[in-house]
Design a protein around this motif. Sequence first.
Motif, mmCIF file in Angstrom:
data_model
loop_
_atom_site.group_PDB
_atom_site.id
_atom_site.type_symbol
_atom_site.label_atom_id
_atom_site.label_comp_id
_atom_site.label_asym_id
_atom_site.label_seq_id
_atom_site.Cartn_x
_atom_site.Cartn_y
_atom_site.Cartn_z
ATOM 1 N N THR A 1 0.833 -1.199 0.000
ATOM 2 C CA THR A 1 0.000 0.000 0.000
ATOM 3 C C THR A 1 0.862 1.240 0.000
ATOM 4 O OG1 THR A 1 -0.208 -0.277 2.357
ATOM 5 C CG2 THR A 1 -2.165 -0.757 1.039
ATOM 6 N N ARG A 2 1.985 1.155 0.718
ATOM 7 C CA ARG A 2 2.843 2.336 0.748
ATOM 8 C C ARG A 2 3.367 2.631 -0.650
ATOM 9 N NH1 ARG A 2 7.431 1.443 4.528
ATOM 10 N NH2 ARG A 2 5.730 1.242 6.008
ATOM 11 N N GLN B 1 0.922 4.275 -2.618
ATOM 12 C CA GLN B 1 0.841 5.690 -2.226
ATOM 13 C C GLN B 1 1.920 6.490 -2.941
ATOM 14 O OE1 GLN B 1 -0.905 7.618 -0.366
ATOM 15 N NE2 GLN B 1 0.465 9.353 -0.115
ATOM 16 N N GLU B 2 3.139 5.915 -2.956
ATOM 17 C CA GLU B 2 4.230 6.612 -3.628
ATOM 18 C C GLU B 2 3.907 6.794 -5.106
ATOM 19 O OE1 GLU B 2 7.767 4.416 -2.894
ATOM 20 O OE2 GLU B 2 8.033 5.280 -0.898
ATOM 21 N N PHE C 1 17.936 7.207 -0.181
ATOM 22 C CA PHE C 1 17.434 8.154 0.824
ATOM 23 C C PHE C 1 18.465 9.250 1.092
ATOM 24 C CE2 PHE C 1 16.410 9.786 4.986
ATOM 25 C CZ PHE C 1 15.041 9.942 4.902
ATOM 26 N N ILE C 2 19.720 8.839 1.230
ATOM 27 C CA ILE C 2 20.787 9.823 1.456
ATOM 28 C C ILE C 2 20.863 10.791 0.278
ATOM 29 C CG2 ILE C 2 23.299 10.108 1.640
ATOM 30 C CD1 ILE C 2 23.364 7.526 3.262
ATOM 31 N N ASN D 1 18.610 11.688 -1.674
ATOM 32 C CA ASN D 1 17.461 12.586 -1.666
ATOM 33 C C ASN D 1 17.600 13.720 -0.667
ATOM 34 O OD1 ASN D 1 15.325 12.375 -3.399
ATOM 35 N ND2 ASN D 1 14.677 10.425 -2.536
ATOM 36 N N SER D 2 18.439 13.509 0.339
ATOM 37 C CA SER D 2 18.531 14.493 1.420
ATOM 38 C C SER D 2 19.761 15.381 1.298
ATOM 39 C CB SER D 2 18.555 13.784 2.773
ATOM 40 O OG SER D 2 17.513 12.867 2.870
ATOM 41 N N LEU D 3 20.506 15.241 0.214
ATOM 42 C CA LEU D 3 21.689 16.083 0.037
ATOM 43 C C LEU D 3 21.377 17.209 -0.946
ATOM 44 C CD1 LEU D 3 24.540 13.440 -0.320
ATOM 45 C CD2 LEU D 3 24.449 15.194 1.430
ATOM 46 N N ARG E 1 13.686 4.864 -6.278
ATOM 47 C CA ARG E 1 12.525 4.643 -5.417
ATOM 48 C C ARG E 1 11.273 4.375 -6.224
ATOM 49 N NH1 ARG E 1 12.486 8.515 -0.128
ATOM 50 N NH2 ARG E 1 10.402 7.710 0.174
ATOM 51 N N ARG F 1 0.977 7.110 -6.321
ATOM 52 C CA ARG F 1 -0.254 7.844 -6.582
ATOM 53 C C ARG F 1 0.042 9.171 -7.274
ATOM 54 N NH1 ARG F 1 -3.250 7.637 -1.607
ATOM 55 N NH2 ARG F 1 -3.577 5.480 -2.197
#
Lengths: 267, 348
Positions: B11-12, B15-16, B174-175, B177-179, B228, B18
Amino acid sequence: MKSPLIPYLALAIILILIAIFAPFLTPYDPYSQDLTNALKPPNVQNILGTDRYGRDIFSRIIIGSQTTICTSLVLLFVITIFGTFIGTICGYKGGMIDNILMRISDVFLSFPQMVFAIAVSGILGGGLLNAGIALAVIAWPKYARLSRGLTLTIRSMPYIQSAKMAGTGTFAIIWNHILPNIAGSIFVTAILDLGTIIMELAGLSFLGLGAMPPTAEWGAMMNNGRSMLQTAPWVILSPGFAIFVTVVIFNLLGDKLRDVIDPKNRV
Amino acid sequence: MHKTKQLQTSTRQSQENREINNYHKINKPLLGGLGVPQYIFSRLLQLIPILIGITFLTFGMLKFSSTDVVDKMYEQSGTISEEVKAKKRAELGLDQPFLVQYGKWLKDVVSGNMGKSFVSDKSVLEIFLDKLPATLELMAISILLTIFISLPFGIISAINQNKFFDYIIRIFSFIGNSLPNFFVALLLIYFLALKLNLLPIMGSIYDWRSVIMPALTLTIAMSSKYIRQIRAVILEEINKPYVIGARSRGVKESTILIKSVLPSTFVTLTTLLALSIGSLLGGTAVVEIIFMWDGVGKMAVDAILMRDYPIIQAYVLWMSIIYVFVNFLADLLYYQLDPRVRLEKEKL
């Protein structure tokens, strides 16, 4: 299965508290210059070293958290409120207002965000406020679109119809019946956006279009140290990691919140 | 236990997805009885108000900005009498009312004349065409790199769902995405150029190695996002009845992946590319400045600092044209890639 939300929430709250109480937490005055002590690598007195004016980098990063995090939070708050306000009215009222406002939002949505932010903050003449305005102007349509879509799905529900029949006014319906139902999704989107806003704001400051020296802001600090990457890398790397850690924490929180709050995700 | 977990992850993922699906739905070519040429024409017509809106907006902003271009020009030359400045303003047409200026500019643009740079007195179009190839080269290389990195890693991540490789890839994306991209750029310079001495620091179009770091910077941010999404699409696809059916008929797993599942990611890839053109255009500006890459992004920031209005206008106009045009191409590609979109038209 419950998501472990609490630790991320705690981390985010700690970050925000640091940002709010920053002036009381700095070991040194973040603005006092001491040229005899310039460009010292990390040591016992200055755990993250000093910059080219001898200012303590650790203190500047703590003060910088106030600039970066608080500004981003305020900015996000304004964008979300404004966008949601426009979106719910458009979605609920429909007709002409909806048409005009959505065409306007089309113009903004069909424009690369960062290009616009760079151009506008440059035109407005730099400064944190102008950078914020530039980001806000381009970011609100996203929330307007989201809340409009959500409002459209709710509008035709029986309880809205009966509220209308009972003579409830437009704003009362939006405030009491629509907003509570769409707030969760919008809140989650906002938290997921926080990391991006922080990065964009820091990016504008890095280009010299946001916070102006001597203001301690993470992006601006990195810009100041750019030429010293080889000789004094700590001047750049520590604010960079500060941005990274902050964005990671808010992104993780956003992911977890989405799992918890967004009802569509409940199994 | 295991089953609920799987259910939750799926489901997650949906959601991603969607966001992507919504985008697809909203931008689905509403062919409604029109043929492809008419459709293209009507879409092009829709572009006009958008482009007018955007240029009007930037024009207005330039008009109301606090610094004046003529003041800025004479900043270095000491005290200059107001008369000289007024003459210069008249020469550049800056003394006319706002709407007149905008109208004149728009008329010129339509007839192919983008004006002259206030600073260097060269034709804007000439400057722009001179810088554009470098930016396009950078963008093309980053997009290719992104596809080559994110497709295999997305697939590996999906078929090893919740196993070691999946976790590693997810942590890295994830990393990434956060840089912020300027930090990635500086880290690359620090490690690849200064510490390991592998690559030259500054860009020059004559040295192929100098494109590596700017392209990598853009690639890291994009592929983190792409991995992702591709993982999510493949996970959704791999549990569909037709895959289970193929599997039960004894079709090889690799054949299913390549022949059936892989094509389904192309629609997602198209959407992602169309969506990320915007951040890519903005990202190149930042990256070009850090690496002294002589493209349109650097040109625009330089022009902003000098208040060179015609160049800023041209940049804004061209970037939005590229952006809108790429999104338009993406819509046409859906038509090719997604049989559902195509069939909808045939049904009508």
